[in-house]
Write a protein that holds these residues in place. Structure first.
Motif, PDB file in Angstrom:
ATOM      1  N   ASP A  27       9.900 -29.238 154.131  1.00 36.81           N
ATOM      2  CA  ASP A  27       9.154 -28.369 153.215  1.00 36.81           C
ATOM      3  C   ASP A  27       9.082 -28.986 151.819  1.00 36.81           C
ATOM      4  OD1 ASP A  27       8.721 -26.544 155.211  1.00 36.81           O
ATOM      5  OD2 ASP A  27      10.293 -25.153 154.582  1.00 36.81           O
ATOM      6  N   ALA A  28      10.188 -29.615 151.401  1.00 35.40           N
ATOM      7  CA  ALA A  28      10.217 -30.249 150.077  1.00 35.40           C
ATOM      8  C   ALA A  28       9.225 -31.405 150.016  1.00 35.40           C
ATOM      9  CB  ALA A  28      11.628 -30.740 149.767  1.00 35.40           C
ATOM     10  N   VAL A  29       9.144 -32.175 151.094  1.00 40.40           N
ATOM     11  CA  VAL A  29       8.173 -33.271 151.153  1.00 40.40           C
ATOM     12  C   VAL A  29       6.755 -32.724 151.065  1.00 40.40           C
ATOM     13  CG1 VAL A  29       7.194 -35.092 152.599  1.00 40.40           C
ATOM     14  CG2 VAL A  29       9.679 -34.803 152.486  1.00 40.40           C
ATOM     15  N   LEU A  30       6.467 -31.676 151.814  1.00 40.18           N
ATOM     16  CA  LEU A  30       5.118 -31.105 151.825  1.00 40.18           C
ATOM     17  C   LEU A  30       4.751 -30.523 150.464  1.00 40.18           C
ATOM     18  CD1 LEU A  30       5.047 -29.337 155.327  1.00 40.18           C
ATOM     19  CD2 LEU A  30       3.906 -31.455 154.655  1.00 40.18           C
ATOM     20  N   SER A  31       5.686 -29.816 149.835  1.00 39.26           N
ATOM     21  CA  SER A  31       5.407 -29.234 148.515  1.00 39.26           C
ATOM     22  C   SER A  31       5.099 -30.318 147.490  1.00 39.26           C
ATOM     23  CB  SER A  31       6.608 -28.407 148.036  1.00 39.26           C
ATOM     24  OG  SER A  31       6.831 -27.303 148.870  1.00 39.26           O
ATOM     25  N   THR A  32       5.900 -31.378 147.515  1.00 41.49           N
ATOM     26  CA  THR A  32       5.683 -32.483 146.588  1.00 41.49           C
ATOM     27  C   THR A  32       4.362 -33.183 146.865  1.00 41.49           C
ATOM     28  OG1 THR A  32       8.069 -32.836 146.369  1.00 41.49           O
ATOM     29  CG2 THR A  32       6.630 -34.675 145.771  1.00 41.49           C
ATOM     30  N   ALA A  33       4.092 -33.437 148.136  1.00 37.37           N
ATOM     31  CA  ALA A  33       2.856 -34.122 148.502  1.00 37.37           C
ATOM     32  C   ALA A  33       1.633 -33.292 148.126  1.00 37.37           C
ATOM     33  CB  ALA A  33       2.853 -34.408 150.001  1.00 37.37           C
ATOM     34  N   ALA A  34       1.664 -31.994 148.387  1.00 40.34           N
ATOM     35  CA  ALA A  34       0.525 -31.133 148.056  1.00 40.34           C
ATOM     36  C   ALA A  34       0.235 -31.203 146.560  1.00 40.34           C
ATOM     37  CB  ALA A  34       0.814 -29.696 148.478  1.00 40.34           C
ATOM     38  N   HIS A  35       1.287 -31.143 145.762  1.00 40.40           N
ATOM     39  CA  HIS A  35       1.122 -31.211 144.311  1.00 40.40           C
ATOM     40  C   HIS A  35       0.493 -32.542 143.889  1.00 40.40           C
ATOM     41  CE1 HIS A  35       2.038 -30.400 140.097  1.00 40.40           C
ATOM     42  NE2 HIS A  35       2.516 -31.635 140.013  1.00 40.40           N
ATOM     43  N   LEU A  36       0.973 -33.637 144.456  1.00 36.53           N
ATOM     44  CA  LEU A  36       0.463 -34.959 144.083  1.00 36.53           C
ATOM     45  C   LEU A  36      -0.951 -35.186 144.608  1.00 36.53           C
ATOM     46  CD1 LEU A  36       3.667 -37.124 144.670  1.00 36.53           C
ATOM     47  CD2 LEU A  36       2.719 -36.349 142.492  1.00 36.53           C
ATOM     48  N   PHE A  37      -1.235 -34.716 145.818  1.00 36.70           N
ATOM     49  CA  PHE A  37      -2.580 -34.867 146.372  1.00 36.70           C
ATOM     50  C   PHE A  37      -3.604 -34.162 145.488  1.00 36.70           C
ATOM     51  CE2 PHE A  37      -0.857 -35.149 151.002  1.00 36.70           C
ATOM     52  CZ  PHE A  37      -0.520 -36.473 150.801  1.00 36.70           C
ATOM     53  N   LEU A  38      -3.261 -32.951 145.034  1.00 35.06           N
ATOM     54  CA  LEU A  38      -4.191 -32.182 144.204  1.00 35.06           C
ATOM     55  C   LEU A  38      -4.312 -32.770 142.797  1.00 35.06           C
ATOM     56  CD1 LEU A  38      -3.163 -28.573 145.276  1.00 35.06           C
ATOM     57  CD2 LEU A  38      -5.297 -29.736 145.835  1.00 35.06           C
ATOM     58  N   LYS A  39      -3.230 -33.333 142.300  1.00 33.87           N
ATOM     59  CA  LYS A  39      -3.235 -33.874 140.937  1.00 33.87           C
ATOM     60  C   LYS A  39      -3.918 -35.230 140.860  1.00 33.87           C
ATOM     61  CE  LYS A  39      -0.134 -34.894 137.056  1.00 33.87           C
ATOM     62  NZ  LYS A  39       1.286 -34.908 136.598  1.00 33.87           N
ATOM     63  N   HIS A  40      -3.641 -36.112 141.833  1.00 31.33           N
ATOM     64  CA  HIS A  40      -4.125 -37.487 141.755  1.00 31.33           C
ATOM     65  C   HIS A  40      -5.170 -37.826 142.817  1.00 31.33           C
ATOM     66  CE1 HIS A  40      -0.969 -38.231 138.866  1.00 31.33           C
ATOM     67  NE2 HIS A  40      -0.037 -37.874 139.736  1.00 31.33           N
ATOM     68  N   GLY A  41      -5.300 -36.981 143.829  1.00 36.92           N
ATOM     69  CA  GLY A  41      -6.189 -37.296 144.938  1.00 36.92           C
ATOM     70  C   GLY A  41      -5.399 -37.861 146.105  1.00 36.92           C
ATOM     71  N   TYR A  42      -5.902 -37.639 147.310  1.00 35.81           N
ATOM     72  CA  TYR A  42      -5.191 -38.091 148.504  1.00 35.81           C
ATOM     73  C   TYR A  42      -5.097 -39.620 148.553  1.00 35.81           C
ATOM     74  CZ  TYR A  42      -4.155 -38.890 153.429  1.00 35.81           C
ATOM     75  OH  TYR A  42      -3.587 -39.320 154.599  1.00 35.81           O
ATOM     76  N   ARG A  43      -6.209 -40.288 148.297  1.00 35.92           N
ATOM     77  CA  ARG A  43      -6.212 -41.751 148.391  1.00 35.92           C
ATOM     78  C   ARG A  43      -5.314 -42.398 147.346  1.00 35.92           C
ATOM     79  NH1 ARG A  43     -12.438 -43.750 149.558  1.00 35.92           N
ATOM     80  NH2 ARG A  43     -12.655 -42.803 151.626  1.00 35.92           N
ATOM     81  N   ARG A  44      -5.259 -41.810 146.156  1.00 36.31           N
ATOM     82  CA  ARG A  44      -4.491 -42.417 145.064  1.00 36.31           C
ATOM     83  C   ARG A  44      -2.997 -42.112 145.157  1.00 36.31           C
ATOM     84  NH1 ARG A  44      -9.089 -40.423 142.251  1.00 36.31           N
ATOM     85  NH2 ARG A  44     -10.466 -42.083 141.520  1.00 36.31           N
ATOM     86  N   THR A  45      -2.620 -41.255 146.057  1.00 42.63           N
ATOM     87  CA  THR A  45      -1.198 -40.924 146.236  1.00 42.63           C
ATOM     88  C   THR A  45      -0.650 -41.716 147.413  1.00 42.63           C
ATOM     89  OG1 THR A  45      -1.561 -38.670 145.413  1.00 42.63           O
ATOM     90  CG2 THR A  45       0.460 -39.076 146.653  1.00 42.63           C
TER      91      THR A  45
END
Length: 229
Positions: A27-45
């Motif tokens: 869950d911690a991985v998913l929460s962090t990833a969701a935040h980064l995907f939305l902030k920087h974009g999927y490709r840039r993360t």
């Protein structure tokens, strides 16, 4: 983007204790990833970015997810599961098909505007995924569409929703809700709860069988009419 508080600190805590359950770490991985995907974009993360935010190694991250695509599918799954779970609860408190459709739209809009997992569902492009992962995400999205169509059909059957092309109305609702991710500002004039209600009302009024309210004359004009009589 929905506000998050101490996301990095909270996610890191899941990995600081080796005895923590694997589910909490996922869950911690998913929460962090969701935040980064939305902030920087999927490709840039990158996977390295996610690992760095969690203060873990990339091999440790791969222990929980096999790829970045796998993580994104997990984010979609969390968002859609949240919508469907909350919808089941909303249905218990509603009666007619119209009210069930209203509850569905309210939950859908609320999840998108208050949860990053919900925003992932509408903001991230599943075309960036590998074919197998993209197929799984679209299968999950179809669950929302089917659930919405069922409620519209129920409203038509019980006379609370105008006779209509269910598929077309479901697509119209879906387009309106999915667009929120592109323009919604949580710091706008309306509070989140006020926005959710107003937006849901706009959508549902278009299919409701209830007659539109008659226009009300201004008190000034009414006073003149009374005087002339």
């Amino acid at each position: 983007m929905p506000k998050r508080f101490n996301l990095r600190e909270e996610a890191q805590k899941a990995f600081q204790n080796r005895k923590r359950k694997p589910e909490l770490k996922r869950d911690a991985v998913l929460s962090t990833a969701a935040h980064l995907f939305l902030k920087h974009g999927y490709r840039r993360t990158s996977m390295e970015d996610i690992a760095d935010h969690l203060e873990i190694t990339k091999p440790a991250l791969y222990h929980y997810f096999t790829s970045k695509d796998d993580i994104l599918v997990g984010c979609y799954s969390q968002g859609i599961a949240s919508i469907l779970t909350r919808l089941d609860d909303a249905d218990k408190a509603t009666g007619s098909g119209l009210e069930k459709t209203r509850a569905f739209l309210r939950v859908w809009v609320e999840t998108i505007t208050t949860m990053e997992f919900g925003q992932c569902v509408v903001s991230l492009d599943d075309n960036e995924l590998a074919p197998a992962a993209r197929s799984e995400v679209r299968r999950l999205k179809r669950r929302i569409d089917r659930s919405l169509r069922e409620r519209i059909a129920e409203g038509i059957a019980d006379g609370t929703i105008k006779p209509c092309d269910i598929r077309l109305v479901a697509f119209a609702f879906g387009g309106a809700v999915n667009s929120i991710g592109a323009w919604y500002d949580p710091n706008g004039k309306l509070s989140t709860s006020a926005f959710v209600k107003a937006y849901t009302d706009i959508l549902i009024d278009g299919v409701s069988m209830a007659p539109a309210p008659k226009p009300v004359r201004s008190s000034r004009r009414g006073a003149r009419s009374t005087k002339s009589e």
